[in-house]
Design a protein around this motif. Structure first.
Motif, mmCIF file in Angstrom:
data_model
loop_
_atom_site.group_PDB
_atom_site.id
_atom_site.type_symbol
_atom_site.label_atom_id
_atom_site.label_comp_id
_atom_site.label_asym_id
_atom_site.label_seq_id
_atom_site.Cartn_x
_atom_site.Cartn_y
_atom_site.Cartn_z
ATOM 1 N N GLY A 52 0.800 -1.228 0.000
ATOM 2 C CA GLY A 52 0.000 0.000 0.000
ATOM 3 C C GLY A 52 0.826 1.267 0.000
ATOM 4 O O GLY A 52 0.291 2.356 0.225
ATOM 5 N N ALA A 230 1.719 -2.637 5.716
ATOM 6 C CA ALA A 230 0.288 -2.353 5.586
ATOM 7 C C ALA A 230 -0.430 -2.342 6.926
ATOM 8 O O ALA A 230 -1.541 -1.811 7.035
ATOM 9 C CB ALA A 230 -0.364 -3.363 4.655
ATOM 10 N N LYS A 238 -1.524 3.594 3.809
ATOM 11 C CA LYS A 238 -0.772 2.623 4.603
ATOM 12 C C LYS A 238 0.613 3.137 4.991
ATOM 13 O O LYS A 238 1.190 4.004 4.339
ATOM 14 C CB LYS A 238 -0.599 1.329 3.799
#
Length: 438
Positions: A52, A230, A238
């Protein structure tokens, strides 16, 4: 409260001679590279996607997705370019990172280049910071000597050369296509897109351009796993980031924390606003992001949270101003900077920023009428979305947002025939004005 911090990129900053290869390797440095070279390049891109990680240079575009745009069937060479032209007013995270632990960036460059199948990488550093350029050059030289760079890295068959390039010191070269122009030896001006750099970037070849912090985050993702990264931050933003606190705060500096932390928490970590004063306004991501006020202390500092209140997370360059600061004068100083740094390629930015300064300067001197505020907003409207790159948009952000939150303060300049925060104004009046505006 200190449990809120997540020192990863900043963890080694206090180590003795933290910038050397010996110290970096003694603390696990280049272990992620060894692991990465045993992985298929596509798996590295997948790991970065799954983590992320979003661009830490301001735009917040998913890093792994950007890497996946590189067409591997293109016979031209692929390039990685690191944007280290940190020049946004208030932003000061990449330079201390490169000074304290340059090998974090170098290791990230090698892993990222391997992932996109690039054999040449460039680190573009702002020309004024000569001490930083020398430090990164020394780290690159150490990496070559240790076999982390050059031919057949770690016996993997992978070759990579890294060039540290000193820019000419232009704010516009923080815009990625203007940076490419500078790398190719031309005047730093943004390019028309499409084609995008992933298809035709440096030397008309597929190119990935990432910020220093984005690339420096890659080794920790490979070493600890995508799920580890994450697990921090928020649902859509994230991981961790370096928040730069400057201005009227007790302990300014770099605070590495998960995305989604609030300004109230960061100010507590920094010892509060300077004694005897209170927060008036602040920038969440440098001076080109719309201003926020004390009513936004509990907004999550992630991409979605800050956008939800009409601003941008940007580079997380948080400049804090207390009630002694004249918002009109602060905005004028920023606007003068953008006028000076406009490359002049497009009319809305070249002419618009000049007129913004003229109008703001008159208001700051207490000249004009209330209609000039509407004129100022109209000028912003004629620049916003019409300039060749985001410089023009950024120049309008502090103006339109400050009028929205502090219109009374602009009008007070007209009433008093000048800045009411000058020595001739009473402290009580300034305090009353701040209270009314909030």
């Amino acid at each position: 409260m200190t449990d809120t911090l997540t020192p990863v990129l900043t963890d080694d900053w206090d180590a003795e001679r933290s910038w050397t290869l010996e110290t970096y390797e003694s603390r696990g440095g280049y272990g992620a590279l060894t692991k990465a070279l045993t992985m298929p390049p596509a798996d590295i891109i997948t790991a970065v996607k799954d983590s992320g990680l979003r661009g830490r240079g301001g735009a917040g575009f998913p890093t792994g997705m950007k890497w996946s745009f590189i067409p591997q069937d293109n016979p031209k060479p692929k390039y990685l370019v690191v944007n280290a032209d940190e020049s946004e007013p208030g932003t000061c995270k990449d330079i201390p990172l490169m000074m304290a632990t340059p090998h974090t960036l170098v290791e990230g460059v090698i892993i990222s280049s391997f992932a996109i199948r690039a054999n040449h990488a460039f680190i573009y550093i702002r020309g004024e910071v000569l001490h930083v350029i020398r430090r990164v050059q020394a780290a690159v030289a150490e990496a070559y000597a240790a076999g982390h760079l050059g031919k057949n890295i770690h016996g993997s068959g992978y070759d990579l050369d890294v060039v540290v390039h000193a820019g000419a010191g232009a704010y516009i070269c923080g815009e990625e296509t203007a940076l490419l122009e500078g790398l190719e030896g031309r005047r730093g001006q943004p390019r028309l897109r499409p084609p995008f750099p992933a298809v035709a970037g440096l030397y008309a070849s597929p190119t990935v351009i990432n910020n220093v912090e984005s690339i420096a985050s890659v080794p920790s993702i490979i070493a600890n796993g995508a799920s580890w990264f994450a697990s921090m931050g928020t649902e859509k933003s994230k991981g961790f980031g370096i928040f730069s606190l400057s201005g009227h705060v007790t302990t300014p500096g770099q605070y590495e924390a998960p995305l989604g932390i609030t300004l109230r928490e960061l100010i507590d970590l920094a010892g509060g606003i300077r004694h005897g004063h209170e927060l008036k306004f602040w920038t969440p991501g440098g001076s080109s992001t719309p201003l926020l006020t004390a009513e936004h202390l509990d907004v999550p500092l992630d991409f979605e949270g800050v956008a939800g209140v009409g601003s941008m997370l940007g580079t997380r360059a948080i400049q804090l101003f207390d009630e002694t600061t004249c918002v009109v004068r602060a905005v004028l100083r920023w606007t003068e900077f953008y006028k000076h740094e406009s490359c002049g390629k497009c009319t809305p930015c070249r002419e618009g920023t000049w007129w913004l300064v003229q109008t703001l300067a008159s208001l700051e001197r207490g000249q004009g009428t209330e209609a000039d505020l509407d004129l100022l907003l109209d000028q912003c409207d004629n620049i916003l979305g019409r300039s060749f790159c985001a410089l023009g948009d950024g120049a309008t952000s502090p103006i339109s947002s400050s009028i929205g939150y502090f219109r009374d303060e602009y009008l007070a300049h007209l009433t008093h025939g000048g800045c009411p925060f000058d020595a001739t104004a009473s402290t009580a009046w300034a305090g009353a004005l701040t209270g009314a505006a909030s």
